[in-house]
Design a protein around this motif. Structure first.
Motif, short mmCIF file in Angstrom:
data_model
loop_
_atom_site.label_atom_id
_atom_site.label_comp_id
_atom_site.label_asym_id
_atom_site.label_seq_id
_atom_site.Cartn_x
_atom_site.Cartn_y
_atom_site.Cartn_z
N ASN A 1 28.07 -68.51 38.81
CA ASN A 1 29.01 -67.68 38.01
C ASN A 1 29.86 -67.01 38.19
O ASN A 1 31.23 -66.56 38.29
CB ASN A 1 28.30 -66.00 38.58
CG ASN A 1 28.98 -65.09 37.58
OD1 ASN A 1 28.53 -65.83 36.18
ND2 ASN A 1 28.06 -64.11 37.79
N GLY A 2 31.43 -68.82 38.36
CA GLY A 2 32.62 -68.60 38.96
C GLY A 2 33.38 -67.80 39.15
O GLY A 2 32.48 -67.49 40.40
N PHE A 3 34.11 -67.28 39.05
CA PHE A 3 35.31 -66.87 40.48
C PHE A 3 35.36 -65.01 40.21
O PHE A 3 35.45 -64.68 39.13
CB PHE A 3 36.48 -66.89 40.55
CG PHE A 3 36.35 -69.03 40.92
CD1 PHE A 3 36.50 -68.70 41.92
CD2 PHE A 3 35.57 -69.83 39.99
CE1 PHE A 3 36.49 -70.62 43.01
CE2 PHE A 3 36.38 -70.72 40.06
CZ PHE A 3 36.40 -71.66 41.69
N ALA A 4 35.52 -64.31 41.34
CA ALA A 4 35.21 -62.44 40.91
C ALA A 4 36.80 -62.37 41.77
O ALA A 4 36.78 -62.70 43.11
CB ALA A 4 34.12 -61.95 41.34
N ILE A 5 37.31 -61.61 41.09
CA ILE A 5 38.70 -60.28 42.35
C ILE A 5 37.61 -59.06 42.14
O ILE A 5 37.14 -58.50 41.85
CB ILE A 5 40.08 -60.62 42.01
CG1 ILE A 5 40.53 -62.10 41.31
CG2 ILE A 5 40.73 -59.15 42.84
CD1 ILE A 5 41.60 -62.22 41.09
#
Length: 347
Positions: free
Chosen positions: A284-288
């Motif tokens: 699911n990609g990247f998150a901040i």
């Protein structure tokens, strides 16, 4: 926002910005490749890039390959802590069971003179080395092994020596880290779903706690919050980022958690903003993520990689995070598409 990207020759699994003064523009990326067959082999590489975020608005390519080193298949890389050595060291945990140390050298020619030179290697185990972390003193490392063991390795006078090794978990030990506020404590996380803490002052190391109920799948990453000595975060294959209260060290409390939609493989705290966490979330990609008290929320997501999101890091150096100069730079990498990306966080 994207700034630049680069395709590596192998499967990209880790990116690390150098934390040392004068080298904040240096980004290391590592690869792992499995050659299957009757006699399977694993090989990889370390690539160094120069990252210049001083003129993001100009739209130029700011991810320049400086040098590349062929080596064994790599699962993890880490720069030595700043202020402890005259030159930065880059350590690698590799699939052959070796811990390898490289030194970053430069000449008066600036970026063109940067080179990564192999310094020393030590066979740690017949199992694979999956993860490593430096002691804040720069004098030792903790290494997680595929047989569930953890190894403490000293690094003194350019020599690597195993100080202690013990069976910490039942399955692969995906992560291990020193407590930056109490370096006598080491945390470990494993595919057995257990999150543990060990006290190195006792020999063999004493188990301080072991939580086997909170994580529903394997524990992939653990990182202490540098701005809060009583808090750390864990990431798991169960797609959840958890925040722990360590004020009662023998029985930590899971204060809050947030689902990120993918296995939380890596987490990195922002170097200067206490509440921001960068997470690599596999499918699911990247998150901040912003963490404030008992609340956690996703501020931004980044899904321009087409395969497993494995590596992520913030650029170090306070000057790189001043709003009037530039935006905070983030590097990410993904596995099967062999891609390293550079971007910046919206303020």
């Amino acid at each position: 926002m994207d700034i630049a990207h680069y395709y590596l020759d192998g499967n990209a699994d880790a990116v690390e910005f150098c934390p040392h003064d004068s080298y904040h523009h240096v980004l290391a990326a590592s690869t792992y490749n499995l050659q299957e067959g009757d006699r399977p082999s694993r090989h990889g590489s370390i690539s160094l890039f120069s990252v210049d975020g001083s003129d993001i608005a100009g739209g130029d390519d700011h991810l320049d390959l400086v040098c590349s080193v062929e080596t064994s298949g790599i699962f993890d890389i880490k720069w030595s802590p700043p202020g402890q050595h005259s030159n930065p060291f880059l350590s690698q945990a590799d699939a052959d069971g070796y811990l390898r140390i490289h030194v970053l050298e430069s000449s008066c020619n600036g970026v063109e003179g940067i080179n990564l030179k192999h310094m020393i290697s030590e066979k740690i185990s017949d199992s694979m080395c999956l993860y490593l972390d430096w002691n804040p003193s720069g004098k030792s490392m903790t290494v997680g092994l595929s047989d569930g063991s953890v190894s403490i390795v000293s690094f003194l006078e350019s020599k690597l020596e195993i100080q202690e090794e013990w069976k910490a978990h039942d399955f692969e030990l995906w992560t291990t880290t020193f407590d930056i506020h109490q370096p006598n404590l080491v945390y470990t996380g494993s595919d057995d779903c257990k999150f543990s803490c060990w006290d190195l002052r006792d020999g063999p190391s004493n188990l301080v706690f072991q939580n086997s109920k909170a994580h529903k799948m394997g524990v992939c990453c653990i990182q202490k919050r540098s701005h809060d000595p009583n808090s750390l975060v864990t990431g798991s294959y169960d797609e959840t980022l958890r925040v722990w209260d360590l004020r009662t060290i023998s029985k930590p409390v899971n204060e809050t958690s947030i689902g990120l939609g993918g296995g939380v493989w890596r987490v990195k705290h922002h170097p200067y903003i206490p509440n921001l966490v960068l997470a690599a979330c596999m499918h699911n990609g990247f998150a901040i993520v912003s963490i404030k008290g008992n609340e956690a929320q996703v501020l931004e997501t980044y899904k321009k990689h087409d395969s497993l999101a494995y590596g992520a890091d913030w650029q170090k150096g306070e000057a790189n995070h001043r709003v009037e100069r530039t935006k905070p730079i983030v590097a990410t990498c993904s596995f099967y598409d062999k891609l390293v990306r550079e971007g910046w966080k919206h303020e």
